[in-house]
Design a protein around this motif. Sequence first.
Motif, mmCIF file in Angstrom:
data_model
loop_
_atom_site.group_PDB
_atom_site.id
_atom_site.type_symbol
_atom_site.label_atom_id
_atom_site.label_comp_id
_atom_site.label_asym_id
_atom_site.label_seq_id
_atom_site.Cartn_x
_atom_site.Cartn_y
_atom_site.Cartn_z
ATOM 1 N N MET A 374 0.814 -1.214 0.000
ATOM 2 C CA MET A 374 0.000 0.000 0.000
ATOM 3 C C MET A 374 0.849 1.265 0.000
ATOM 4 S SD MET A 374 -2.647 1.276 2.960
ATOM 5 C CE MET A 374 -3.714 -0.140 2.829
ATOM 6 N N GLN A 375 1.900 1.265 0.814
ATOM 7 C CA GLN A 375 2.720 2.471 0.939
ATOM 8 C C GLN A 375 3.340 2.862 -0.392
ATOM 9 O OE1 GLN A 375 5.848 2.145 3.826
ATOM 10 N NE2 GLN A 375 6.489 4.267 3.629
ATOM 11 N N GLN A 376 3.744 1.876 -1.193
ATOM 12 C CA GLN A 376 4.365 2.155 -2.483
ATOM 13 C C GLN A 376 3.330 2.386 -3.578
ATOM 14 O OE1 GLN A 376 7.656 2.530 -2.559
ATOM 15 N NE2 GLN A 376 7.676 2.057 -0.372
ATOM 16 N N ALA A 377 2.271 1.600 -3.555
ATOM 17 C CA ALA A 377 1.249 1.729 -4.596
ATOM 18 C C ALA A 377 0.607 3.115 -4.575
ATOM 19 C CB ALA A 377 0.185 0.654 -4.415
ATOM 20 N N PHE A 378 0.430 3.669 -3.408
ATOM 21 C CA PHE A 378 -0.222 4.971 -3.249
ATOM 22 C C PHE A 378 0.508 6.076 -4.008
ATOM 23 C CE2 PHE A 378 -0.757 8.950 -0.785
ATOM 24 C CZ PHE A 378 -2.126 9.120 -0.943
ATOM 25 N N ILE A 379 1.839 5.974 -4.066
ATOM 26 C CA ILE A 379 2.618 7.020 -4.727
ATOM 27 C C ILE A 379 3.171 6.568 -6.079
ATOM 28 C CG2 ILE A 379 3.217 8.272 -2.626
ATOM 29 C CD1 ILE A 379 5.849 6.757 -2.524
ATOM 30 N N GLY A 380 2.622 5.459 -6.589
ATOM 31 C CA GLY A 380 2.966 5.028 -7.939
ATOM 32 C C GLY A 380 4.326 4.386 -8.077
ATOM 33 N N ARG A 381 4.880 3.871 -6.984
ATOM 34 C CA ARG A 381 6.174 3.181 -7.066
ATOM 35 C C ARG A 381 5.964 1.733 -7.498
ATOM 36 N NH1 ARG A 381 10.321 6.214 -4.464
ATOM 37 N NH2 ARG A 381 9.587 8.369 -4.579
ATOM 38 N N ASP A 382 6.997 1.179 -8.153
ATOM 39 C CA ASP A 382 6.894 -0.183 -8.681
ATOM 40 C C ASP A 382 7.478 -1.246 -7.752
ATOM 41 O OD1 ASP A 382 5.664 0.650 -11.037
ATOM 42 O OD2 ASP A 382 7.584 1.054 -12.015
ATOM 43 N N ASP A 383 8.053 -0.846 -6.616
ATOM 44 C CA ASP A 383 8.680 -1.815 -5.722
ATOM 45 C C ASP A 383 7.655 -2.826 -5.217
ATOM 46 O OD1 ASP A 383 10.969 -0.387 -6.088
ATOM 47 O OD2 ASP A 383 10.902 0.639 -4.148
ATOM 48 N N ARG A 384 8.067 -4.082 -5.202
ATOM 49 C CA ARG A 384 7.179 -5.165 -4.802
ATOM 50 C C ARG A 384 7.787 -5.929 -3.623
ATOM 51 N NH1 ARG A 384 3.490 -5.936 -8.857
ATOM 52 N NH2 ARG A 384 2.916 -8.004 -8.126
ATOM 53 N N VAL A 385 6.915 -6.584 -2.881
ATOM 54 C CA VAL A 385 7.370 -7.458 -1.803
ATOM 55 C C VAL A 385 7.099 -8.901 -2.210
ATOM 56 C CG1 VAL A 385 6.863 -5.689 -0.094
ATOM 57 C CG2 VAL A 385 5.199 -7.502 -0.520
ATOM 58 N N LEU A 386 7.749 -9.827 -1.507
ATOM 59 C CA LEU A 386 7.578 -11.257 -1.771
ATOM 60 C C LEU A 386 7.294 -11.959 -0.454
ATOM 61 C CD1 LEU A 386 7.978 -13.694 -3.847
ATOM 62 C CD2 LEU A 386 10.278 -13.852 -2.882
ATOM 63 N N MET A 387 6.268 -12.797 -0.427
ATOM 64 C CA MET A 387 5.932 -13.625 0.726
ATOM 65 C C MET A 387 5.847 -15.070 0.252
ATOM 66 S SD MET A 387 5.265 -11.670 3.478
ATOM 67 C CE MET A 387 5.222 -9.896 3.714
ATOM 68 N N LYS A 388 6.549 -15.971 0.950
ATOM 69 C CA LYS A 388 6.613 -17.345 0.455
ATOM 70 C C LYS A 388 6.655 -18.337 1.606
ATOM 71 C CE LYS A 388 9.364 -20.149 -2.768
ATOM 72 N NZ LYS A 388 10.447 -20.080 -3.777
ATOM 73 N N LEU A 389 5.819 -19.374 1.505
ATOM 74 C CA LEU A 389 5.825 -20.468 2.462
ATOM 75 C C LEU A 389 6.099 -21.771 1.719
ATOM 76 C CD1 LEU A 389 2.681 -19.648 4.655
ATOM 77 C CD2 LEU A 389 5.083 -19.183 5.199
ATOM 78 N N VAL A 390 6.994 -22.577 2.276
ATOM 79 C CA VAL A 390 7.303 -23.906 1.753
ATOM 80 C C VAL A 390 6.672 -24.908 2.718
ATOM 81 C CG1 VAL A 390 9.127 -25.515 1.098
ATOM 82 C CG2 VAL A 390 9.472 -23.042 0.810
ATOM 83 N N VAL A 391 5.753 -25.745 2.213
ATOM 84 C CA VAL A 391 4.940 -26.598 3.085
ATOM 85 C C VAL A 391 5.082 -28.067 2.692
ATOM 86 C CG1 VAL A 391 2.576 -27.090 3.870
ATOM 87 C CG2 VAL A 391 3.280 -24.727 3.423
ATOM 88 N N SER A 392 5.236 -28.920 3.692
ATOM 89 C CA SER A 392 5.287 -30.362 3.461
ATOM 90 C C SER A 392 3.903 -30.875 3.098
ATOM 91 C CB SER A 392 5.775 -31.083 4.719
ATOM 92 O OG SER A 392 5.547 -32.484 4.620
ATOM 93 N N GLN A 393 3.801 -31.625 1.999
ATOM 94 C CA GLN A 393 2.513 -32.192 1.618
ATOM 95 C C GLN A 393 2.044 -33.233 2.631
ATOM 96 O OE1 GLN A 393 1.941 -33.573 -2.403
ATOM 97 N NE2 GLN A 393 3.216 -31.953 -3.285
ATOM 98 N N GLN A 394 2.978 -33.968 3.217
ATOM 99 C CA GLN A 394 2.615 -35.062 4.116
ATOM 100 C C GLN A 394 2.256 -34.571 5.519
ATOM 101 O OE1 GLN A 394 5.642 -38.045 4.553
ATOM 102 N NE2 GLN A 394 4.403 -39.335 5.884
ATOM 103 N N THR A 395 3.133 -33.789 6.144
ATOM 104 C CA THR A 395 2.910 -33.381 7.536
ATOM 105 C C THR A 395 2.184 -32.056 7.649
ATOM 106 O OG1 THR A 395 5.003 -32.161 7.743
ATOM 107 C CG2 THR A 395 5.061 -34.549 8.164
ATOM 108 N N ARG A 396 2.133 -31.287 6.554
ATOM 109 C CA ARG A 396 1.547 -29.950 6.504
ATOM 110 C C ARG A 396 2.365 -28.915 7.268
ATOM 111 N NH1 ARG A 396 -0.443 -29.168 2.485
ATOM 112 N NH2 ARG A 396 -1.769 -27.480 3.250
ATOM 113 N N LYS A 397 3.522 -29.314 7.797
ATOM 114 C CA LYS A 397 4.375 -28.355 8.498
ATOM 115 C C LYS A 397 4.944 -27.331 7.522
ATOM 116 C CE LYS A 397 6.032 -30.839 12.588
ATOM 117 N NZ LYS A 397 7.242 -31.325 13.304
ATOM 118 N N VAL A 398 5.092 -26.099 8.020
ATOM 119 C CA VAL A 398 5.765 -25.062 7.241
ATOM 120 C C VAL A 398 7.265 -25.310 7.370
ATOM 121 C CG1 VAL A 398 6.159 -22.603 6.945
ATOM 122 C CG2 VAL A 398 3.891 -23.431 7.610
ATOM 123 N N LEU A 399 7.885 -25.707 6.272
ATOM 124 C CA LEU A 399 9.309 -26.058 6.266
ATOM 125 C C LEU A 399 10.204 -24.849 6.066
ATOM 126 C CD1 LEU A 399 9.097 -29.238 3.993
ATOM 127 C CD2 LEU A 399 9.044 -29.140 6.496
ATOM 128 N N GLY A 400 9.657 -23.801 5.456
ATOM 129 C CA GLY A 400 10.449 -22.612 5.195
ATOM 130 C C GLY A 400 9.566 -21.406 4.988
#
Length: 452
Positions: A374-400
């Motif tokens: 929001m802070q960047q979009a409001f002033i027309g900046r192109d900077d982006r953030v990245l959010m990523k979760l790596v999840v085990s299919q078997q245990t469902r634990k978040v591995l990363g």
Amino acid sequence: MSFDYDLFVIGGGSGGVRAARVAAGDTSATVALAEESRLGGTCVIRGCVPKKLMVFASTYSEAMREAQDYGWNVIPGGFSWPKFQTRLETELDRLEEIYGNLLDSSGVKVFDQRATLADPHTVQLADGTKITAKHILVATGGWPVLPDLPNADLGITSNEIFHLPELPKSILIVGGGYIACEFACILNGLGVKVCQYYRGAQILRGFDDEARGHIAEHMKRHGIDLHTGTNILEMEKRDGGIWVKSTTGTEMTFDQVMFATGRNPNTKGMGLEQLGIEIGRRGEIVVDDYSQTAVPSIYAIGDVTNRVQLTPVAIREGMAFVETVFKGNPTKPDHVLIPSAVFTQPEMGTIGLSEEEARDLEPIEIYCTSFRPMQQAFIGRDDRVLMKLVVSQQTRKVLGCHIVADHAGEMIQLAGVAIKMGATKEDFDRTVAVHPTISEELVTLKTPVRTA
């Protein structure tokens, strides 16, 4: 056999100081410590602390531009390196004094000189004095290395960057690890023209590929001249600067060249091998799970062991050493699921496995989003953030978990608690979002973008 001290610590960095003062304060052991430079070691004197203060300083140029877009009448001025440097040295002096006071109040005897090993129970100080101890702890840390290249001594390392008499107008940073990338962003923010060479295909080797690519693109978009697959071939002093020819044939002249191509453990001339202590390929002291060397009376913690080169880890290793040796409670330092941050701009916060590491171990799901905050979009900046979760299919634990965003270091510390406890993807899903924030995306990622 009687000894002068129960414990002698060689090295006054974060790990060594913590071990010394806890052993003396909590167990009434007699403790001495030797430090040949300044108390506080790499982190406080020439690493984490001064670097983070430079990070703060470097962000204000962009902040002032953003303030103007938000409606503030801001007139940016030039950055005063001498003013900042004076405040920096004052702060480092203050912190060093605190370390000294902590040792003094715990009853630790400090020797302001180099110490080496004479035998399994004896250290020798630089002035020739020999001191005996029942246990010896080596916590001498690491040191940046210059590459094997003619005229490499024309360049500087991260040790010297804080003490330059003036900021260069241009600099070449050689390396692609977190130190190289952090200083590329810092100096770029302070108005220095920055070029960066890295011989690998992508910067920040060892981190999640998607996250490191995100940071590389941001660095280039904000004016850092980043060249991957490139190294120095020749360098000479020319025309008031440093002339550099790269492996790609490019020739350029810079005011400064900074090498951030690695750090080696501080073990040279310590007398370790003569005592039968095993030394690894990079000069590291080889220890067991309890930080004990092949010589039973000698232990080692921190960067000198080249296990995990992080200040909080060295402190934890020091505490585990005291528990094991002086409190009769055998304790292994925990090196699993350690959160960490890279203070590039934007920052990266990370814990656990990268996508690449995880998919080689088991079937996984990847939950990921990239967006303009929001802070960047409001002033027309192109900077982006990245959010990523790596999840085990078997245990469902978040591995990363991997975050690339402003204040990612703060976010990953809190996410790290949940992941260290074994949180599953469904635990994240059950958590109500805090709106409007960047971090709410971590608990609103509902559909995997891919499986592997």
